[in-house]
Design an enzyme around this catalytic site. Sequence first.
Site, PDB file in Angstrom:
ATOM      1  N   GLU A 224      18.653  35.657 169.750  1.00 17.82           N
ATOM      2  CA  GLU A 224      17.941  35.406 171.880  1.00 17.82           C
ATOM      3  C   GLU A 224      19.094  36.133 172.276  1.00 17.82           C
ATOM      4  OE1 GLU A 224      17.532  31.907 173.409  1.00 17.82           O
ATOM      5  OE2 GLU A 224      16.816  30.614 172.152  1.00 17.82           O
TER       6      GLU A 224
ATOM      7  N   GLU B  76       8.725  35.060 173.922  1.00 15.58           N
ATOM      8  CA  GLU B  76       7.847  33.619 173.888  1.00 15.58           C
ATOM      9  C   GLU B  76       7.989  33.657 175.579  1.00 15.58           C
ATOM     10  OE1 GLU B  76      11.374  30.681 172.765  1.00 15.58           O
ATOM     11  OE2 GLU B  76       9.885  28.304 174.748  1.00 15.58           O
TER      12      GLU B  76
END
Length: 277
Positions: A117, A184
Amino acid sequence: MTRQVITASTIMAKKGAEPVTMLTAYDYNMAKLFDQAGIDMLLVGDSLGNVVLGYKNTLPVTMEEMLHHTKAVTRGTEYALVVADMPFMSYQASETQAITNAGRLIKEGLAAAVKIEGGKEIAELIKKMTANGIPVVGHIGLAPQYVNQLGGFKVQGKNLAAAQKLIDDAKALEEAGVFAAVLECIPAKLAAIISESINVPTIGIGAGNACDGQVLVCNDFLGMNPGFTPKFVKKYRNLQQEIIDAAQEYIRDVQTRAFPAPAHTFAINEEVLEKLY
Ligand code: KIV
């Protein structure tokens, strides 16, 4: 046509040609079923923390937990490309620690790639990983490991600066060598712009239909998640209710001695029984 094992090159070649399909899996059996169904990629997500281990979020997930579940998933997978998430604090402290941990997911877990991430700030690290033979999937937008900084699970990139940063982050990830990037919880039109601005496939979750592929958490799409269901999830089945119904039927059958029936029971020769005592 004989089915081919999916590689990072197969995934990259799908950009502009056909959508990439991805689901999370955390165990041998689920991996085997999704692989049999024909999925392109399986993600051993650190969502394992919430979904399987009962943590409040993904932050407590450890390398050992990720390895344990990655090994189970890769044992159940023949064709799909298995991506293992790098859990919180497995890559932040130093490049050496990050490369060592990513290497463990590949060497011990037998994953084909890792997911990490972050945007620009981890681009140098991703460059080192890919230079060392570790295929990497990026992940920007709502990055659940940053939940304490983001102040909750919210849609990202809604103002000009945040939207521009996401585009810049996606370009930095591509330049660093990722072969795909998860987007996302990003507004659909922004995700479309990001998808057009890079040459590697974007895999959306809550990021609309213009992404180059889609990913969902398996317990969500199967309707097996007793908690909150995010707006972007489509429930393809209601297995939660199916499982409760099956368990209640079993409880009733045991209580009324309807189970086990003769069909589930082993016999013994009567002559043997007569000679007992
Ligand atoms: O951990 C996970 O399952 C993920 C997906 C939501 C992309 O990162």
